[in-house]
Design a protein around this motif. Structure first.
Motif, mmCIF file in Angstrom:
data_model
loop_
_atom_site.group_PDB
_atom_site.id
_atom_site.type_symbol
_atom_site.label_atom_id
_atom_site.label_comp_id
_atom_site.label_asym_id
_atom_site.label_seq_id
_atom_site.Cartn_x
_atom_site.Cartn_y
_atom_site.Cartn_z
ATOM 1 N N MET B 220 36.446 90.133 56.883
ATOM 2 C CA MET B 220 35.726 89.019 57.505
ATOM 3 C C MET B 220 34.453 88.584 56.796
ATOM 4 O O MET B 220 33.909 87.543 57.105
ATOM 5 N N VAL B 221 33.923 89.413 55.903
ATOM 6 C CA VAL B 221 32.613 89.105 55.340
ATOM 7 C C VAL B 221 32.691 88.892 53.834
ATOM 8 O O VAL B 221 33.158 89.757 53.101
ATOM 9 N N SER B 222 32.266 87.714 53.395
ATOM 10 C CA SER B 222 32.119 87.517 51.961
ATOM 11 C C SER B 222 30.653 87.235 51.624
ATOM 12 O O SER B 222 30.214 87.415 50.508
ATOM 13 N N ASP B 223 29.888 86.823 52.631
ATOM 14 C CA ASP B 223 28.496 86.446 52.440
ATOM 15 C C ASP B 223 27.598 87.687 52.590
ATOM 16 O O ASP B 223 27.604 88.315 53.648
ATOM 17 N N PRO B 224 26.834 88.052 51.545
ATOM 18 C CA PRO B 224 26.026 89.274 51.631
ATOM 19 C C PRO B 224 25.022 89.265 52.775
ATOM 20 O O PRO B 224 24.601 90.324 53.221
ATOM 21 N N SER B 225 24.665 88.090 53.301
ATOM 22 C CA SER B 225 23.624 88.082 54.326
ATOM 23 C C SER B 225 24.110 88.638 55.663
ATOM 24 O O SER B 225 23.302 88.908 56.541
ATOM 25 N N VAL B 226 25.430 88.813 55.851
ATOM 26 C CA VAL B 226 25.905 89.469 57.075
ATOM 27 C C VAL B 226 26.718 90.721 56.751
ATOM 28 O O VAL B 226 27.473 91.197 57.574
ATOM 29 N N ARG B 227 26.546 91.258 55.550
ATOM 30 C CA ARG B 227 27.391 92.380 55.129
ATOM 31 C C ARG B 227 26.846 93.702 55.669
ATOM 32 O O ARG B 227 25.681 94.004 55.464
ATOM 33 N N PRO B 228 27.684 94.492 56.360
ATOM 34 C CA PRO B 228 27.218 95.803 56.807
ATOM 35 C C PRO B 228 27.144 96.804 55.645
ATOM 36 O O PRO B 228 27.718 96.593 54.581
ATOM 37 N N LEU B 229 26.445 97.885 55.909
ATOM 38 C CA LEU B 229 26.116 98.870 54.878
ATOM 39 C C LEU B 229 27.303 99.511 54.140
ATOM 40 O O LEU B 229 27.287 99.563 52.910
ATOM 41 N N PRO B 230 28.335 100.005 54.840
ATOM 42 C CA PRO B 230 29.419 100.668 54.104
ATOM 43 C C PRO B 230 30.105 99.733 53.114
ATOM 44 O O PRO B 230 30.487 100.148 52.016
ATOM 45 N N GLN B 231 30.226 98.462 53.509
ATOM 46 C CA GLN B 231 30.867 97.517 52.602
ATOM 47 C C GLN B 231 29.977 97.265 51.390
ATOM 48 O O GLN B 231 30.462 97.185 50.263
ATOM 49 N N GLU B 232 28.667 97.175 51.608
ATOM 50 C CA GLU B 232 27.749 96.992 50.492
ATOM 51 C C GLU B 232 27.785 98.223 49.583
ATOM 52 O O GLU B 232 27.709 98.117 48.362
ATOM 53 N N MET B 233 27.933 99.404 50.186
ATOM 54 C CA MET B 233 28.062 100.630 49.398
ATOM 55 C C MET B 233 29.228 100.513 48.422
ATOM 56 O O MET B 233 29.133 100.875 47.253
ATOM 57 N N SER B 234 30.349 99.981 48.934
ATOM 58 C CA SER B 234 31.522 99.867 48.074
ATOM 59 C C SER B 234 31.300 98.830 46.972
ATOM 60 O O SER B 234 31.749 99.011 45.840
ATOM 61 N N VAL B 235 30.575 97.753 47.276
ATOM 62 C CA VAL B 235 30.264 96.756 46.254
ATOM 63 C C VAL B 235 29.301 97.354 45.226
ATOM 64 O O VAL B 235 29.503 97.246 44.011
ATOM 65 N N PHE B 236 28.287 98.040 45.738
ATOM 66 C CA PHE B 236 27.236 98.605 44.889
ATOM 67 C C PHE B 236 27.800 99.628 43.914
ATOM 68 O O PHE B 236 27.421 99.666 42.740
ATOM 69 N N GLN B 237 28.738 100.476 44.388
ATOM 70 C CA GLN B 237 29.262 101.522 43.514
ATOM 71 C C GLN B 237 30.256 100.964 42.512
ATOM 72 O O GLN B 237 30.616 101.642 41.564
ATOM 73 N N GLY B 238 30.703 99.719 42.719
ATOM 74 C CA GLY B 238 31.656 99.143 41.784
ATOM 75 C C GLY B 238 30.998 98.428 40.622
ATOM 76 O O GLY B 238 31.688 97.929 39.741
ATOM 77 N N GLN B 239 29.669 98.363 40.611
ATOM 78 C CA GLN B 239 28.979 97.657 39.532
ATOM 79 C C GLN B 239 29.195 98.360 38.191
ATOM 80 O O GLN B 239 29.287 99.566 38.124
ATOM 81 N N GLN B 240 29.264 97.546 37.165
ATOM 82 C CA GLN B 240 29.425 98.107 35.820
ATOM 83 C C GLN B 240 28.200 97.806 34.982
ATOM 84 O O GLN B 240 27.757 96.658 34.979
ATOM 85 N N PRO B 241 27.650 98.748 34.239
ATOM 86 C CA PRO B 241 27.970 100.170 34.335
ATOM 87 C C PRO B 241 27.329 100.759 35.585
ATOM 88 O O PRO B 241 26.274 100.297 36.001
ATOM 89 N N PRO B 242 27.977 101.761 36.176
ATOM 90 C CA PRO B 242 27.407 102.322 37.401
ATOM 91 C C PRO B 242 26.100 103.074 37.124
ATOM 92 O O PRO B 242 26.007 103.812 36.148
#
Lengths: 289, 280
Positions: B220-242
């Motif tokens: 349901m969420v693509s906009d970071p302004s309503v993104r809950p923490l666990p989902q942001e965790m998954s986005v954050f850990q996928g950054q390259q290079p980690p």
């Protein structure tokens, strides 16, 4: 008084569930200018026979099955062993109970990240360097998550790590309901520890044990978070670990194919319902006494 | 069990327990230690466990890197998760306990049918309605209320309250009725205060599940302004290079609220899990 919850359940569970069945008979695409068209059983036919679609789907079913076949017996047995170990009067036993239970409170999105590091493919990954140390330098870098032979095993391990404390607590509660006199009587009869386990402990927690095993199989079928997190960001082998829920989400979301995803969801639900009904049937006789 | 353990036996018990406990604790220690270390020392073999070079730099780096419109705001992710957990837990306690009270203590037409319906809905896992829900509410994506609403009414919570309320003797309510209290007053003034254990265990289980909630925000969420923490965790850990130090610091911040709740309400956690199972 019951109305708000009942309305909520009908709107957010009952209606969408019926809707899933309806959508699965249509060709519905998100963001497509085409109107949804009736498709009959076509989505199901494709799911099971169209080589392009049935390949990944059947693979996902197989992956779910593999996951359950390993997780259910291993996690249940491990939870039972831990519960028995923790069911004694030792100092600090409460601390140990909390330690084993602690991973249960960790969100799966975080568990996946921690294990991504432990299983990292470089020779500096925690598991690889531990193996290197015990094998006197004969172990090199191994890509646990990326290798199709070990990808599912890795998911199994991290899932058991996170979930076993939950089952352990349930079994511990079951163990504590066994009257102590039964053990005293067994001891008077000179029953060995193994005999006590076979003839007092196991029958005493039989229904709890069956409940835990069935609960684990239902939950194991729902596996999604860890696969999604690690495929998207952690170099997990996608083919070897794609589960039915992962397939449903990617079909709905990445391919915008709602009809197809709904058919997957319906198949998923039927499997879960069969597992749950088996659970009710098996557990009930034990609960009535 | 029955006999007094010998000192050797007791020592063995502690040894076995400690070895097993380390399997559960070491990854957690690794997380906490790693969050305090420079990133290049984390993926560095077993020395990842050495407590050298500790600092809070990763935490300040996470907080400052997630501090702009383009990358999102850390406290906002945290606030959204806390808000959702608060709404789902308190709202859920309200409606589900009321529903259970109506179903277990009040007599009305169709009560049995509604209860059967709730038992049936308990069979439906959220996963199997996620896709149609996503389609039904597609135009509500990226709103906060659609993240919370589907989880407030919960058939399993109703069932847990129902089991608990049935064990309360009817004579207590009869006394209230003679004193002129209606069903609402009886519920809030008598039943709720008596049922603290049930409320606590339902609250804790709901909080735990809601805090880790992942599938629904992913859809349901693509906009970071309503993104809950666990989902942001998954986005954050996928950054390259980690950046491992920052990822682990993020992870600690994600789990800290639940660990704090867990530390305070440990007994309720364990009882809540156990009672829901043994009675179910």
């Amino acid at each position: 008084m019951s109305a708000p919850a009942v309305v909520g359940l009908i709107v957010f569970v009952g209606v969408p569930f019926g809707y899933a069945v309806v959508l699965s008979f249509y060709n519905v695409r998100l963001g497509s200018p085409l109107e949804p068209s009736f498709f009959g059983l076509e989505q199901y036919r494709r799911l099971f026979t169209d080589p392009d679609l049935s390949g990944p789907f059947l693979r996902a079913l197989l992956n779910n099955l593999t996951f359950a076949v390993f997780v259910v017996p291993v996690q249940t047995a491990l939870a039972l062993a831990l519960a028995i170990l923790l069911n004694r009067k030792l100092k600090a036993i409460g601390l140990f109970r909390s330690l084993f239970f602690m991973p249960v409170v960790f969100p799966m999105a975080l568990v996946a990240v921690i294990w991504r590091l432990i299983l990292a493919r470089s020779d500096q990954g925690m598991l690889n360097s531990a193996l290197d140390a015990v094998s006197f330098g004969n172990w090199g870098a191994f890509d646990w998550l990326g290798d199709s032979a070990t990808a599912m095993a890795s998911i199994v391990v991290l899932s058991i790590w996170q979930g076993v404390g939950f089952q352990m607590v349930i079994l511990l509660a079951g163990l504590q309901q066994i009257p102590g006199e039964l053990y005293e009587a067994a001891e008077l009869d000179r029953a060995s520890r193994w005999q006590q386990f076979r003839h007092v402990t196991l029958p005493g927690i039989h229904s709890t044990l069956v409940f835990v095993a069935m609960l684990t199989s239902v939950l194991s079928f729902r596996v999604f978070d860890q696969v999604y997190v690690l495929v998207r960001g952690g170099g997990l082998d996608e083919d070897a670990t794609r589960t039915v829920m992962y397939q449903a989400v990617t079909t709905a979301f990445d391919q915008n194919n709602i009809g197809q995803a709904s058919a997957i969801t319906v198949v998923f639900f039927l499997i879960v319902v069969v597992l749950t009904l088996i659970q009710r049937r098996v557990v009930r006789p034990g609960n009535e006494d | 069990m029955g006999t007094t353990p010998t000192p050797l036996r007791r020592f063995m018990d502690y040894a076995v327990l400690s070895v097993l406990a380390s399997v559960f604790v070491l990854p957690v220690i690794y997380l906490f230690l790693g969050s305090l270390k420079p990133s290049d020392e984390i993926l560095n073999g077993l020395s990842g466990f050495l407590p050298t070079d500790l600092s809070f730099d990763n935490y300040s780096a996470v907080l400052s890197s997630l501090n702009s419109d383009s990358t999102g705001y850390f406290w906002r992710f945290m606030g959204i998760s806390l808000l959702l957990a608060f709404v789902v837990v308190t709202g859920g306690l309200f409606v589900n306990s009321m529903a259970a009270y109506g179903l277990s203590r009040l007599k009305w037409r169709g009560r049995e049918a509604v209860f059967t319906l709730i038992l049936l809905l308990m069979l439906v896992p959220f996963e199997s309605v996620a896709v149609p829900l996503f389609y039904m509410f597609n135009d509500q994506r990226n709103t906060l209320y659609i993240l919370a609403l589907p989880f407030i009414a919960n058939a399993f919570s109703v069932y847990q309250f129902h089991t608990f309320f049935r064990s309360i003797p009817p004579s207590i309510e009869e006394a209230a009725r003679i004193d002129g209290a209606g069903p609402w007053r009886t519920f809030f003034a008598i039943i709720v205060p008596m049922s603290k254990p049930a409320f606590a265990s339902v609250a804790i289980l709901t909080f735990l599940i809601q805090w880790g909630s992942f599938l629904w925000p992913v859809l349901m969420v693509s906009d970071p302004s309503v993104r809950p923490l666990p989902q942001e965790m998954s986005v954050f850990q996928g950054q390259q290079p980690p950046d491992w130090g920052q990822i682990l610091a993020f992870g600690v911040l994600l789990v800290l609220p639940v660990l704090i709740v867990f530390a305070f309400f440990q007994r309720w956690f364990v009882q809540g899990v156990a009672s829901s199972a043994v009675k179910g």
